[in-house]
Write a protein that holds these residues in place. Structure first.
Motif, short mmCIF file in Angstrom:
data_model
loop_
_atom_site.label_atom_id
_atom_site.label_comp_id
_atom_site.label_asym_id
_atom_site.label_seq_id
_atom_site.Cartn_x
_atom_site.Cartn_y
_atom_site.Cartn_z
N LEU A 105 0.85 -1.19 0.00
CA LEU A 105 0.00 0.00 0.00
C LEU A 105 0.88 1.24 0.00
O LEU A 105 1.91 1.29 0.68
N THR A 106 0.48 2.24 -0.75
CA THR A 106 1.24 3.48 -0.85
C THR A 106 0.54 4.65 -0.18
O THR A 106 1.17 5.68 0.06
N THR A 107 -0.75 4.50 0.09
CA THR A 107 -1.52 5.57 0.72
C THR A 107 -2.44 4.97 1.78
O THR A 107 -3.06 3.92 1.55
N LEU A 108 -2.51 5.65 2.92
CA LEU A 108 -3.47 5.29 3.95
C LEU A 108 -4.41 6.47 4.17
O LEU A 108 -3.99 7.63 4.13
N ARG A 109 -5.67 6.16 4.41
CA ARG A 109 -6.64 7.19 4.74
C ARG A 109 -7.35 6.77 6.02
O ARG A 109 -7.27 5.61 6.44
N LEU A 110 -8.04 7.74 6.63
CA LEU A 110 -8.78 7.46 7.85
C LEU A 110 -9.83 8.52 8.07
O LEU A 110 -9.77 9.60 7.50
N GLU A 111 -10.76 8.19 8.94
CA GLU A 111 -11.78 9.14 9.37
C GLU A 111 -11.74 9.19 10.88
O GLU A 111 -11.57 8.17 11.55
N THR A 112 -11.83 10.40 11.41
CA THR A 112 -11.96 10.58 12.85
C THR A 112 -12.98 11.68 13.08
O THR A 112 -13.52 12.25 12.13
N GLY A 113 -13.27 11.95 14.33
CA GLY A 113 -14.32 12.92 14.63
C GLY A 113 -13.77 14.26 15.09
O GLY A 113 -12.65 14.37 15.60
N THR A 114 -14.57 15.28 14.93
CA THR A 114 -14.18 16.65 15.28
C THR A 114 -13.89 16.80 16.77
O THR A 114 -13.15 17.72 17.16
N GLN A 115 -14.46 15.95 17.61
CA GLN A 115 -14.26 16.05 19.05
C GLN A 115 -13.10 15.19 19.56
O GLN A 115 -12.83 15.17 20.76
N GLN A 116 -12.42 14.50 18.67
CA GLN A 116 -11.32 13.62 19.06
C GLN A 116 -9.98 14.35 18.86
O GLN A 116 -9.18 14.02 17.99
N HIS A 117 -9.75 15.34 19.71
CA HIS A 117 -8.62 16.25 19.55
C HIS A 117 -7.26 15.53 19.64
O HIS A 117 -6.34 15.85 18.89
N ALA A 119 -6.66 12.41 18.81
CA ALA A 119 -6.49 11.65 17.57
C ALA A 119 -6.08 12.57 16.42
O ALA A 119 -5.16 12.24 15.66
N ILE A 120 -6.72 13.71 16.31
CA ILE A 120 -6.37 14.66 15.26
C ILE A 120 -4.91 15.07 15.40
O ILE A 120 -4.15 15.10 14.41
N ALA A 121 -4.47 15.37 16.63
CA ALA A 121 -3.08 15.75 16.86
C ALA A 121 -2.13 14.61 16.50
O ALA A 121 -1.08 14.84 15.89
N LEU A 122 -2.48 13.38 16.87
CA LEU A 122 -1.65 12.23 16.53
C LEU A 122 -1.47 12.12 15.03
O LEU A 122 -0.34 11.97 14.54
N TYR A 123 -2.56 12.17 14.30
CA TYR A 123 -2.48 11.98 12.85
C TYR A 123 -1.72 13.12 12.17
O TYR A 123 -0.85 12.88 11.34
N THR A 124 -2.03 14.36 12.52
CA THR A 124 -1.35 15.47 11.85
C THR A 124 0.13 15.51 12.21
O THR A 124 0.97 15.81 11.36
N HIS A 125 0.46 15.19 13.45
CA HIS A 125 1.87 15.15 13.86
C HIS A 125 2.65 14.07 13.11
O HIS A 125 3.86 14.17 12.95
N ASN A 126 1.95 13.04 12.66
CA ASN A 126 2.60 11.92 11.97
C ASN A 126 2.42 11.96 10.46
O ASN A 126 2.54 10.94 9.78
N GLY A 127 2.15 13.15 9.91
CA GLY A 127 2.17 13.33 8.47
C GLY A 127 0.86 13.13 7.73
O GLY A 127 0.86 13.13 6.49
N TYR A 128 -0.24 12.98 8.41
CA TYR A 128 -1.54 12.86 7.75
C TYR A 128 -2.08 14.25 7.49
O TYR A 128 -1.96 15.15 8.33
N HIS A 129 -2.64 14.45 6.31
CA HIS A 129 -3.17 15.75 5.93
C HIS A 129 -4.66 15.63 5.65
O HIS A 129 -5.14 14.57 5.22
N PRO A 130 -5.40 16.71 5.89
CA PRO A 130 -6.85 16.67 5.65
C PRO A 130 -7.17 16.40 4.18
O PRO A 130 -6.49 16.89 3.28
#
Length: 151
Positions: A105-117, A119-130
């Protein structure tokens, strides 16, 4: 990444009792945050899980669901509340990314919620973009979607 004593990871089937317990707890936590009107997202039969244990007790999991050639989706990422704050989510994320690479796999995607701050910080800190919401989340105001191209 610093390794914590007593932490182990292993692949697990979606029917493993530890996975079922953790994913049930995750869904209950989400229902408590967002209510019961969340979209029902079924897991693909080919989903693969990684189970994280602490001193042999299951405390976290993450799934990798194939979507299309080169694309996978992170599903049911969860660390039980009393085990949070020790970097276990980072460990799970690194493990699932490594596993995704071995699957080609070359790309990973995910969905999280607006209230899961956290999780959002984890993903963005590790290179995930909206990214724009994808089905079935395109009409869910509480959903945020992210993606990462794997090296």
């Amino acid at each position: 990444m610093e390794l914590m004593e007593g932490v182990a990871v292993r692949r697990a089937d979606r029917t493993d009792p530890a996975i079922l317990s953790l994913t049930t707890a995750q869904q209950a936590e989400l229902a408590a945050i967002y209510g019961d009107d969340q979209p029902l997202v079924t897991l693909h039969p080919d989903i693969e899980f990684i189970l994280l244990t602490l001193d042999e007790t299951p405390v976290g999991c993450v799934g990798l669901q194939p979507i299309s050639p080169g694309l996978g989706e992170i599903k049911r990422m969860y660390v039980e509340p009393s085990s949070r704050g020790w970097g276990l989510s980072r460990r799970l994320l690194a493990e699932i990314e490594s596993h995704a690479r071995t699957r080609g796999l070359t790309t990973l995607r995910l969905e999280t919620g607006t209230q899961q701050h956290e999780a959002i910080a984890l993903y963005t800190h590790n290179g995930y973009h909206p990214i724009p919401p994808y089905p079935p989340f395109e009409n869910e105001p509480a959903s945020l979607c992210f993606a990462k191209t794997l090296d």
